[in-house]
Scaffold this motif. Structure first.
Motif, PDB file in Angstrom:
ATOM      1  N   VAL A 264     109.217  66.257  -3.563  1.00 19.53           N
ATOM      2  CA  VAL A 264     108.549  66.920  -4.681  1.00 19.53           C
ATOM      3  C   VAL A 264     107.514  65.978  -5.286  1.00 19.53           C
ATOM      4  O   VAL A 264     106.359  66.365  -5.513  1.00 19.53           O
ATOM      5  CB  VAL A 264     109.577  67.370  -5.744  1.00 19.53           C
ATOM      6  CG1 VAL A 264     108.886  67.888  -6.991  1.00 19.53           C
ATOM      7  CG2 VAL A 264     110.512  68.419  -5.162  1.00 19.53           C
ATOM      8  N   PHE A 265     107.914  64.746  -5.535  1.00 20.56           N
ATOM      9  CA  PHE A 265     106.975  63.795  -6.132  1.00 20.56           C
ATOM     10  C   PHE A 265     105.876  63.409  -5.150  1.00 20.56           C
ATOM     11  O   PHE A 265     104.726  63.187  -5.556  1.00 20.56           O
ATOM     12  CB  PHE A 265     107.712  62.582  -6.688  1.00 20.56           C
ATOM     13  CG  PHE A 265     108.538  62.942  -7.889  1.00 20.56           C
ATOM     14  CD1 PHE A 265     107.946  63.384  -9.056  1.00 20.56           C
ATOM     15  CD2 PHE A 265     109.918  62.881  -7.849  1.00 20.56           C
ATOM     16  CE1 PHE A 265     108.692  63.754 -10.163  1.00 20.56           C
ATOM     17  CE2 PHE A 265     110.686  63.244  -8.948  1.00 20.56           C
ATOM     18  CZ  PHE A 265     110.065  63.681 -10.100  1.00 20.56           C
ATOM     19  N   ALA A 266     106.193  63.365  -3.863  1.00 23.02           N
ATOM     20  CA  ALA A 266     105.154  63.114  -2.861  1.00 23.02           C
ATOM     21  C   ALA A 266     104.151  64.257  -2.853  1.00 23.02           C
ATOM     22  O   ALA A 266     102.933  64.026  -2.763  1.00 23.02           O
ATOM     23  CB  ALA A 266     105.782  62.939  -1.477  1.00 23.02           C
ATOM     24  N   GLY A 267     104.631  65.480  -2.978  1.00 24.72           N
ATOM     25  CA  GLY A 267     103.742  66.636  -3.031  1.00 24.72           C
ATOM     26  C   GLY A 267     102.875  66.637  -4.271  1.00 24.72           C
ATOM     27  O   GLY A 267     101.687  66.983  -4.220  1.00 24.72           O
ATOM     28  N   LEU A 268     103.459  66.257  -5.392  1.00 26.94           N
ATOM     29  CA  LEU A 268     102.683  66.173  -6.635  1.00 26.94           C
ATOM     30  C   LEU A 268     101.600  65.093  -6.514  1.00 26.94           C
ATOM     31  O   LEU A 268     100.467  65.288  -6.960  1.00 26.94           O
ATOM     32  CB  LEU A 268     103.620  65.877  -7.815  1.00 26.94           C
ATOM     33  CG  LEU A 268     103.011  65.926  -9.203  1.00 26.94           C
ATOM     34  CD1 LEU A 268     102.372  67.272  -9.498  1.00 26.94           C
ATOM     35  CD2 LEU A 268     104.093  65.613 -10.242  1.00 26.94           C
ATOM     36  N   ALA A 269     101.943  63.992  -5.875  1.00 25.90           N
ATOM     37  CA  ALA A 269     100.955  62.925  -5.652  1.00 25.90           C
ATOM     38  C   ALA A 269      99.824  63.406  -4.748  1.00 25.90           C
ATOM     39  O   ALA A 269      98.660  63.032  -4.952  1.00 25.90           O
ATOM     40  CB  ALA A 269     101.643  61.697  -5.040  1.00 25.90           C
ATOM     41  N   GLU A 270     100.151  64.253  -3.786  1.00 26.87           N
ATOM     42  CA  GLU A 270      99.110  64.786  -2.893  1.00 26.87           C
ATOM     43  C   GLU A 270      98.135  65.679  -3.663  1.00 26.87           C
ATOM     44  O   GLU A 270      96.920  65.607  -3.460  1.00 26.87           O
ATOM     45  CB  GLU A 270      99.756  65.572  -1.757  1.00 26.87           C
ATOM     46  CG  GLU A 270      98.766  66.068  -0.742  1.00 26.87           C
ATOM     47  CD  GLU A 270      99.400  66.869   0.387  1.00 26.87           C
ATOM     48  OE1 GLU A 270      98.622  67.485   1.137  1.00 26.87           O
ATOM     49  OE2 GLU A 270     100.629  66.904   0.505  1.00 26.87           O
ATOM     50  N   ILE A 271      98.655  66.494  -4.556  1.00 27.72           N
ATOM     51  CA  ILE A 271      97.778  67.334  -5.392  1.00 27.72           C
ATOM     52  C   ILE A 271      96.854  66.437  -6.214  1.00 27.72           C
ATOM     53  O   ILE A 271      95.630  66.611  -6.228  1.00 27.72           O
ATOM     54  CB  ILE A 271      98.596  68.226  -6.349  1.00 27.72           C
ATOM     55  CG1 ILE A 271      99.459  69.219  -5.580  1.00 27.72           C
ATOM     56  CG2 ILE A 271      97.664  68.958  -7.312  1.00 27.72           C
ATOM     57  CD1 ILE A 271     100.493  69.921  -6.462  1.00 27.72           C
ATOM     58  N   THR A 272      97.447  65.488  -6.899  1.00 30.85           N
ATOM     59  CA  THR A 272      96.686  64.606  -7.790  1.00 30.85           C
ATOM     60  C   THR A 272      95.660  63.785  -7.016  1.00 30.85           C
ATOM     61  O   THR A 272      94.552  63.558  -7.506  1.00 30.85           O
ATOM     62  CB  THR A 272      97.653  63.683  -8.565  1.00 30.85           C
ATOM     63  OG1 THR A 272      98.625  64.496  -9.207  1.00 30.85           O
ATOM     64  CG2 THR A 272      96.930  62.859  -9.599  1.00 30.85           C
ATOM     65  N   ALA A 273      96.003  63.362  -5.803  1.00 31.32           N
ATOM     66  CA  ALA A 273      95.071  62.584  -4.987  1.00 31.32           C
ATOM     67  C   ALA A 273      93.804  63.381  -4.691  1.00 31.32           C
ATOM     68  O   ALA A 273      92.704  62.817  -4.664  1.00 31.32           O
ATOM     69  CB  ALA A 273      95.739  62.150  -3.684  1.00 31.32           C
TER      70      ALA A 273
END
Length: 158
Positions: free
Chosen positions: A137-146
């Motif tokens: 979940v946090f990896a996915g959120l980081a991908e959005i933010t990136a």
């Protein structure tokens, strides 16, 4: 005891504010040369500039809401917010077809990648509600933010 706790909280809050201020101010030292803004200028019609900036503020607010929902353990709510406000199903809400006409290909690609990442995040967040595994979940959120960071680093509106 309450006075002691209140004093500690006030001291920590003041210390945090001071630290945040010091961190922010260090890059604005007038004696430090400012690097030129090398981002590509993207010209939109005036009404679309305001519309696009409002969309980006909404995207930022949505990221904050997702984080708040995750902090409360509400992965299903975070998933719904991500999909409806950032995911592929949100494109009509933001008028993406109209705005994308004025974007260079790289900006379009970053936007599409962000929306796709948000839709993948929504699925991952729903799965985490079952598995309890928050790392993806946090990896996915980081991908959005990136995608947001990359686009803002490369392009600017005026």
């Amino acid at each position: 005891m309450r006075v002691l706790v209140a004093t500690i909280v006030a001291a920590l809050a003041g210390g945090s504010a001071t630290l945040a201020g010091a961190q922010h101010q260090h890059s604005h030292d007038p004696s430090t040369p400012v690097a030129p803004d090398t981002r590509q200028f993207v010209k939109f019609p005036a009404p679309l500039v305001e519309h696009t900036l409002a969309n980006m503020r909404d995207h930022l607010q949505t990221l904050q809401e997702i984080q708040s929902q995750l902090a409360m353990g509400q992965t299903d709510v975070a998933a719904k917010v991500a999909e409806t406000r950032l995911g592929m199903s949100s494109l009509g809400l933001h008028g993406a077809a109209e705005v994308s006409k004025y974007m260079p290909q790289g900006m379009q690609d970053a936007g599409t990648a962000m929306h796709r990442a948000a839709s993948r995040f929504a699925i991952t967040a729903q799965e985490a509600g079952v598995t309890g595994d928050l790392k993806p979940v946090f990896a996915g959120l980081a991908e959005i933010t990136a995608q947001c960071v990359g686009c803002h680093a490369g392009y600017r509106l005026k």
